[in-house]
Design a protein around this motif. Structure first.
Motif, mmCIF file in Angstrom:
data_model
loop_
_atom_site.group_PDB
_atom_site.id
_atom_site.type_symbol
_atom_site.label_atom_id
_atom_site.label_comp_id
_atom_site.label_asym_id
_atom_site.label_seq_id
_atom_site.Cartn_x
_atom_site.Cartn_y
_atom_site.Cartn_z
ATOM 1 N N ASP A 21 25.590 132.421 58.525
ATOM 2 C CA ASP A 21 26.892 132.992 58.896
ATOM 3 C C ASP A 21 26.777 134.455 59.337
ATOM 4 O OD1 ASP A 21 27.835 130.529 57.808
ATOM 5 O OD2 ASP A 21 28.048 131.446 55.826
ATOM 6 N N SER A 32 25.729 135.443 54.936
ATOM 7 C CA SER A 32 25.713 134.818 53.623
ATOM 8 C C SER A 32 24.259 134.775 53.149
ATOM 9 C CB SER A 32 26.247 133.382 53.693
ATOM 10 O OG SER A 32 27.568 133.354 54.163
ATOM 11 N N PHE A 53 27.459 125.095 48.590
ATOM 12 C CA PHE A 53 27.331 126.484 49.050
ATOM 13 C C PHE A 53 27.752 127.389 47.894
ATOM 14 C CE2 PHE A 53 28.088 124.170 53.086
ATOM 15 C CZ PHE A 53 26.913 124.520 53.730
ATOM 16 N N MET A 82 26.740 130.463 46.825
ATOM 17 C CA MET A 82 26.125 131.782 46.972
ATOM 18 C C MET A 82 26.721 132.815 46.010
ATOM 19 S SD MET A 82 26.706 130.006 49.889
ATOM 20 C CE MET A 82 27.261 130.557 51.479
ATOM 21 N N TRP A 111 31.082 133.234 50.289
ATOM 22 C CA TRP A 111 30.840 132.625 51.603
ATOM 23 C C TRP A 111 30.790 133.681 52.704
ATOM 24 C CZ3 TRP A 111 33.487 127.130 52.159
ATOM 25 C CH2 TRP A 111 32.943 126.271 51.206
ATOM 26 N N ALA A 112 30.950 133.248 53.929
ATOM 27 C CA ALA A 112 30.654 134.089 55.095
ATOM 28 C C ALA A 112 31.419 135.412 55.128
ATOM 29 C CB ALA A 112 30.977 133.289 56.351
ATOM 30 N N ILE A 158 38.935 131.379 54.070
ATOM 31 C CA ILE A 158 37.549 131.874 54.155
ATOM 32 C C ILE A 158 37.267 132.552 55.503
ATOM 33 C CG2 ILE A 158 36.672 130.090 52.601
ATOM 34 C CD1 ILE A 158 35.650 128.610 55.206
ATOM 35 N N ASP A 159 36.016 132.972 55.658
ATOM 36 C CA ASP A 159 35.424 133.405 56.925
ATOM 37 C C ASP A 159 36.171 134.552 57.598
ATOM 38 O OD1 ASP A 159 33.657 131.392 56.382
ATOM 39 O OD2 ASP A 159 34.072 130.184 58.145
ATOM 40 N N GLU A 200 36.374 126.393 61.491
ATOM 41 C CA GLU A 200 36.064 127.590 60.696
ATOM 42 C C GLU A 200 35.283 128.572 61.564
ATOM 43 O OE1 GLU A 200 33.702 126.076 57.421
ATOM 44 O OE2 GLU A 200 32.014 125.579 58.707
ATOM 45 N N ALA A 201 34.805 129.682 60.972
ATOM 46 C CA ALA A 201 33.895 130.626 61.634
ATOM 47 C C ALA A 201 34.535 131.365 62.817
ATOM 48 C CB ALA A 201 32.611 129.916 62.070
ATOM 49 N N THR A 210 26.407 122.917 59.296
ATOM 50 C CA THR A 210 27.280 124.005 59.744
ATOM 51 C C THR A 210 26.739 124.712 60.975
ATOM 52 O OG1 THR A 210 26.201 125.705 58.427
ATOM 53 C CG2 THR A 210 27.957 124.456 57.345
ATOM 54 N N HIS A 233 27.687 128.629 62.679
ATOM 55 C CA HIS A 233 28.497 129.835 62.434
ATOM 56 C C HIS A 233 27.765 130.994 63.089
ATOM 57 C CE1 HIS A 233 31.341 131.933 59.428
ATOM 58 N NE2 HIS A 233 30.863 132.870 60.234
ATOM 59 N N HIS A 266 22.830 130.454 63.129
ATOM 60 C CA HIS A 266 21.881 130.010 62.113
ATOM 61 C C HIS A 266 21.526 128.540 62.334
ATOM 62 C CE1 HIS A 266 25.599 128.892 59.481
ATOM 63 N NE2 HIS A 266 25.085 127.779 59.961
ATOM 64 N N ARG A 291 19.959 127.909 55.093
ATOM 65 C CA ARG A 291 19.958 128.190 56.523
ATOM 66 C C ARG A 291 19.249 129.514 56.820
ATOM 67 N NH1 ARG A 291 26.351 127.635 56.193
ATOM 68 N NH2 ARG A 291 25.784 128.793 54.321
HETATM 69 O O1 FUB Z 1 28.389 129.553 54.283
HETATM 70 C C1 FUB Z 1 29.443 128.831 53.693
HETATM 71 C C2 FUB Z 1 30.339 128.287 54.743
HETATM 72 O O2 FUB Z 1 29.617 127.429 55.606
HETATM 73 C C3 FUB Z 1 30.941 129.306 55.667
HETATM 74 O O3 FUB Z 1 31.956 130.059 55.100
HETATM 75 C C4 FUB Z 1 31.330 128.418 56.777
HETATM 76 O O4 FUB Z 1 31.688 129.082 57.946
HETATM 77 C C5 FUB Z 1 30.093 127.561 56.927
HETATM 78 O O5 FUB Z 1 29.106 128.197 57.699
#
Ligand code: FUB
Length: 344
Positions: free
Chosen positions: A31, A46, A62, A64, A99-100, A150-151, A244-245, A293, A295, A310, A322
Motif C-alpha cells: 500500500d 503498510s 492483514f 499489521m 492498514w494502508a 480505511i485507506d 478501495e485504495a 490486493t 494498491h 505492490h 506483499r
Molecule cells: O493492507 C491492508 C489493506 O489491503 C489495505 O488497506 C487495502 O487497500 C488493501 O491493500
C-alpha cells in the motif's frame, strides 16, 4: 493475477518477467503512498506481517501492527527502511490492523494518516505528527472525529487546501456506513449491506481538512465515478467500480482519482475538474499483480511520473505478505494513462 491461480505459478520465471523488483526485502511492505519532500522520495507503506490469522474476505489476515517509512534519493536509488515510525501500542484509541496509511507535510510538520480498528472493531482514521518525514510520529489521543473506514490519502491542492480521500468496501466496512452511522447488525459478512448489482456503486469519500490537518473541516462527500454518459458506475460493474485504495494526483490542471477494483484486481482511474469530482472513468492503470490486493500511489519526481504499487511475488503469492515496487507511469498526449503490464 487472482490468488486462485497462484499454485500454478513458477515464481522464479515470473520474477524474471516482472517489470520491477521489491524496493526492500528485509520486511514485507504494501500500500505505498509516495511523496516528494525536500527533493527526496518518502514512501508510507503498510508493514505486512504474518500474525497467523486465517484468510477471510474481511481481511482478518492483514494484522499489521506498525509502520516503517522508506526513503529514496531517486526512483532508481537505494531504498532505506527507517525503522518503526509508529506502533499500534502507542495509539490509545486503536486496537489492531494498522492498514494502508498516507502522509503529508505542512509548515515543517509531517502528518501520518492511518486507519486502524478501535476497541469496538470499527475502522477509524487517526493522525500522528512528527518534525521528521520518517518519524517517529506522535499520535493524537483520539481518532479524527466522525472518521470511518480505511485507506486515507491526503492530497494538497495548489491553493494550499488539503483533502482526505478514504474508504473501502468488504473488510473496509464502507457498506456499513450507508445510512450515516455504523450498522452493527449481523451478519459479519463482506457481502452484507452492499447495494444491489444494478444500483450505483458505493463511493469513496472526500473531505477537506481543517487548517491544522487534524480533523475534517466538512462532512465527507461521495466521490462519484461516472461513465462517458455521466451515469454513475453500478455495483455490478466490478471491473470498473470503486473498491478501495483511493489516490488523487493532478496533471495538466486536471484531477485524476485512482483506485483499486478489489475483487477484480485492477487499478483504475477517472478524470475530473476539481478534487470533489465527479470523475469520468478513463481506464486501467495496472493489470492484476500476484496477490489478491492491488494498491498504489502516483507521484512526480524531477519531471517524470511514477507508479508505486505492490505484489506478492517475493512471498511466492502469500496474499498478506506483499512488497512495494515502483515503475514509471506515462500520460499520453490526450492525458490518458498508459496501462501498465506488471509482468512482460
Ligand atoms: O493492507 C491492508 C489493506 O489491503 C489495505 O488497506 C487495502 O487497500 C488493501 O491493500
Amino acid at each position: 493475477m487472482p490468488e486462485d491461480s497462484i499454485e500454478h505459478i513458477d515464481f522464479d520465471a515470473l520474477n524474471s518477467k516482472a517489470i520491477s523488483q521489491p524496493l526492500v526485502t528485509n520486511i514485507y511492505t504494501a500500500d505505498p503512498s509516495a511523496h516528494v519532500f525536500n527533493g527526496k522520495i518518502y514512501i508510507y507503506p503498510s508493514h505486512d506481517v504474518d500474525a497467523g490469522d486465517a484468510f477471510d474476505d474481511l481481511g482478518s489476515h492483514f494484522a499489521m501492527e506498525d509502520y516503517h517509512i522508506i526513503s529514496m534519493d531517486s526512483p532508481s536509488g537505494e531504498a532505506v527502511d527507517n525503522g518503526v515510525a509508529l506502533h499500534v501500542n502507542d495509539v490509545v484509541w486503536a486496537e489492531k490492523q494498522m492498514w494502508a496509511p498516507d502522509a503529508n507535510e505542512k509548515d515543517g510538520t509531517y502528518y501520518l494518516f492511518f486507519p486502524a480498528k478501535d476497541y469496538n472493531g470499527i475502522f477509524r482514521i487517526g493522525v500522528a505528527t512528527s518534525k521528521s518525514p520518517v518519524g517517529p510520529f506522535t499520535p493524537q489521543p483520539e481518532a479524527i472525529k466522525d472518521s470511518f473506514s480505511i485507506d486515507p490519502a491526503v492530497f494538497k491542492d495548489d491553493d494550499g487546501s488539503y483533502y482526505m480521500f478514504f474508504g473501502g468496501i468488504w473488510g473496509g466496512q464502507l457498506q456499513r456506513w450507508r445510512n450515516g452511522s455504523f450498522n452493527a447488525e449481523l451478519p459479519d459478512s463482506p457481502f452484507a449491506f452492499l447495494p444491489e448489482e444494478n444500483e450505483p456503486a458505493l463511493s469513496a469519500k472526500v473531505a477537506k481538512l481543517t487548517d491544522d490537518l487534524l480533523e475534517f473541516a466538512e462532512t465527507p462527500k461521495d466521490v462519484l465515478i461516472v461513465d462517458e454518459n455521466g451515469n454513475e458506475l453500478l455495483q455490478g460493474d466490478t471491473d470498473r467500480r470503486f473498491f478501495e485504495a483511493s489516490w488523487l494526483h493532478k496533471y495538466n490542471g486536471k484531477y485524476y482519482f485512482s483506485y483499486s477494483t478489489g475483487d477484480t484486481h485492477f487499478l483504475c482511474y477517472g478524470i475530473g475538474d476539481n478534487p470533489y469530482g465527479p470523475f469520468t472513468y478513463a481506464g486501467k492503470i495496472l493489470e492484476p499483480v500476484v496477490g489478491w490486493t492491488s494498491h498504489h500511489s502516483i507521484c512526480e519526481f524531477e519531471g517524470k511520473w511514477y507508479l508505486f504499487y505492490h505484489d506478492s511475488s517475493l512471498s511466492k503469492g502469500v496474499t498478506h505478505l506483499r512488497s512495494v515496487k515502483v515503475t514509471e507511469l506515462t500520460h499520453d498526449e490526450d492525458g490518458k494513462i498508459v496501462t501498465i503490464q506488471p509482468y512482460k
